[in-house]
Design an enzyme around this catalytic site. Structure first.
Site, mmCIF file in Angstrom:
data_model
loop_
_atom_site.group_PDB
_atom_site.id
_atom_site.type_symbol
_atom_site.label_atom_id
_atom_site.label_comp_id
_atom_site.label_asym_id
_atom_site.label_seq_id
_atom_site.Cartn_x
_atom_site.Cartn_y
_atom_site.Cartn_z
ATOM 1 C CG HIS A 268 -31.691 29.805 13.992
ATOM 2 N ND1 HIS A 268 -30.807 30.462 13.177
ATOM 3 C CD2 HIS A 268 -30.910 28.856 14.742
ATOM 4 C CE1 HIS A 268 -29.639 30.290 13.624
ATOM 5 N NE2 HIS A 268 -29.478 29.360 14.401
ATOM 6 C CD GLU A 269 -31.589 26.777 17.539
ATOM 7 O OE1 GLU A 269 -31.031 25.536 17.264
ATOM 8 O OE2 GLU A 269 -31.271 27.836 17.873
HETATM 9 ZN ZN ZN Z 1 -27.678 28.538 15.086
#
Ligand code: ZN
Length: 506
Positions: A268-269
């Site tokens: 995600h990051e």
């Molecule tokens: Zn996010």
């Protein structure tokens, strides 16, 4: 380039420098700073925020903008200017108007109060003590109501704050999207609940931090994160922060009882980081406001696309599961690819937003959207928040949090003053699936490439269409240009229905 624009770039770059220095201090505060340093750090941040504000609210900037024909009603300025110059003037005009409407004293107070509130939130969450955080939250709500009133006194406070993260979004327009979405999600949940549940027990096998760290490093590299332009660290709540155009920091968290949380938060990051790393305005506008993201909803579309649409797809793991199993060791011993893909897509209502599956995730966002709107408008007072949270959790997800740490204290956002931010997460899902559908149209082999271990076509398409323009395009313009139409939630609903029919066999 006209000398007035060159001068604006100089002034704007000074402001960007100050905000990136602030980001260094904030990043340090959340990663390595010892707890007793918080009070002076809050003062440091407040001082820099005041400086950044003064740089932006500089009357010279106002005169230059006006001289180039850029006014609140006509932010892009003279029609004789080049398109990238006009986009630049629009971005700068918006920032300048916001800055000049906020008194300096309020700006420093917001920076100081949010720094102290974040430290209080960390302790309150660890001690499951909402009462210790409540005075901070109450103070922040008052300050953000004031901020909204300064920015646009004629508009509802929540709309003004939403606009800071997603230009053009209003409470009414979002409520309409969310009403329809909620109905579709609940219907899909019903279908899933009628089928036998997926077994994901092996994802809870212990996995030592050293192995998880190796998996996260591999995941970043596989997606194409340039390690010379950023790094990964550890925090309670994973995040991405831009410390400079060539310095994007991401964080994750390691839970000894399973590898999934650190793996998917890193994917995600990394999606957020790829966006920041891919922004590339024309050289004359590097390290200015045009090097910023279009909106937080677009930002979330990038993280959610890599985390879920790619990172939880059978195609991606077809190529990489062998490697993951090597890195994971006993945690994935005896688990075949098909069982793994089903497990990482298990749908089950749960208490924690960042651990939620793709189907229930937006319900967590809708809960926060409704509560923060009630808090800002005064329909709900801070003392009533824990009970209101429990009631909404029961209504939307059928669950009862055992305590506030897994209820209304779970997210850091309100402590940071991010009122109006949560809807970006849901918008991110909607944008991401629309972009994905478009990508499959124009790159028919994109899923095959993933299954061959090559995420390059996905990354390059996103870089060209979404990352590169930065804030030169507003989110609506960006999506329209990339996909040929305005945001349409039907893409997300169709994506979920098709995928989960396969996973759950209905
Ligand atoms: Zn996010």
């Amino acid at each position: 380039m006209r000398p007035e624009i060159e001068r604006l770039v100089v002034l704007d770059r000074e402001q960007t420098l100050v905000s990136h220095i602030e980001s260094v201090l904030s990043w340090d505060m959340e990663t390595y700073m010892p707890p007793k340093a918080v009070e002076e750090r809050a003062e440091q941040l407040a001082f820099l925020e005041g400086l950044a504000h003064a740089k932006l609210a500089n009357p010279e900037m106002g005169r230059l903008l006006e001289g180039l024909g850029s006014t609140p009603a006509n932010p892009m300025g003279l029609e004789s200017l080049r398109p990238e110059e006009r986009s630049y003037l629009r971005a700068l005009r918006l920032a300048y108007d916001r800055a000049t409407r906020l008194p300096a004293e309020l700006v420093t107070e917001l920076a100081r109060s949010t720094a102290l509130a974040q430290a209080a939130w960390v302790e309150a969450r660890a001690a499951n003590d909402f009462a210790a955080f409540a005075p901070h939250l109450k103070g922040l709500i008052g300050l953000y109501r004031r901020k909204a009133a300064c920015l646009a006194p004629e508009r509802p406070a929540y709309d003004v704050l939403l606009d800071l993260y997603e230009p053009g979004a209003t409470e009414e327009s979002l409520a309409e999207v969310f009403r329809a979405l909620r109905k579709d999600l609940v219907a899909l949940l019903g279908k899933i609940a009628s089928r036998p549940q997926v077994d994901d027990s092996f994802l809870h096998r212990p996995c030592p931090e050293s192995r998880q760290a190796a998996i996260c490093a591999w995941a970043m590299e596989t997606l194409g994160f340039d390690q010379a332009r950023g790094r990964l660290d550890t925090t309670a709540h994973p995040f991405t922060s831009t410390l400079g155009t060539d310095d994007i920091r991401i964080t994750t968290h390691y839970h000894p009882e399973g590898l999934a949380s650190s793996l998917f938060s890193t994917l995600h990051e990394t999606g957020h980081a790829l966006y920041e790393l891919g922004i590339e305005p024309p050289a004359a506008f590097r390290r200015t406001r045009l090097s910023e993201a279009s909106s937080m909803g677009i930002h979330e579309s990038q993280s959610r696309l890599w985390e879920n649409i790619v990172g939880r797809s059978a195609a991606f793991w077809e190529a990489h599961y062998g490697k993951l199993r090597d890195l994971a060791g006993p945690a994935l011993e005896g688990v075949d690819l098909d069982s793994f893909v089903r497990a990482i897509n298990k749908v089950e209502p749960s208490l924690i937003r960042i651990e939620a599956d793709e189907v229930t995730y937006c319900l967590h966002v809708i809960l926060r959207f409704e509560l923060e709107s009630d808090l800002l408008s005064g329909r709900l007072d801070v003392e009533g928040l824990p009970a209101a949270w429990r009631a909404k959790m029961a209504e939307l997800l059928g669950l009862a949090p055992p305590d506030d740490a897994s209820g209304c204290l779970q997210d850091i956002h309100w402590a940071c003053g991010y009122f109006g931010y949560f809807p970006s997460y849901a918008l991110g899902n909607l944008y991401a699936s629309q972009l994905w559908d478009r990508m499959k149209e124009v790159l028919p082999n994109v899923e095959f490439s993933l299954s061959q271990g090559d995420p390059g076509p996905v990354r390059e398409w996103l870089r060209e269409r979404i990352h590169r323009p930065g804030s030169a395009l507003l989110p609506g313009e960006l999506v329209e240009k990339a996909t040929g139409k305005a945001l349409d939630p039907a893409h997300f609903v169709a994506y979920l229905n098709e995928k989960y029919a396969r996973i759950y066999g209905f």
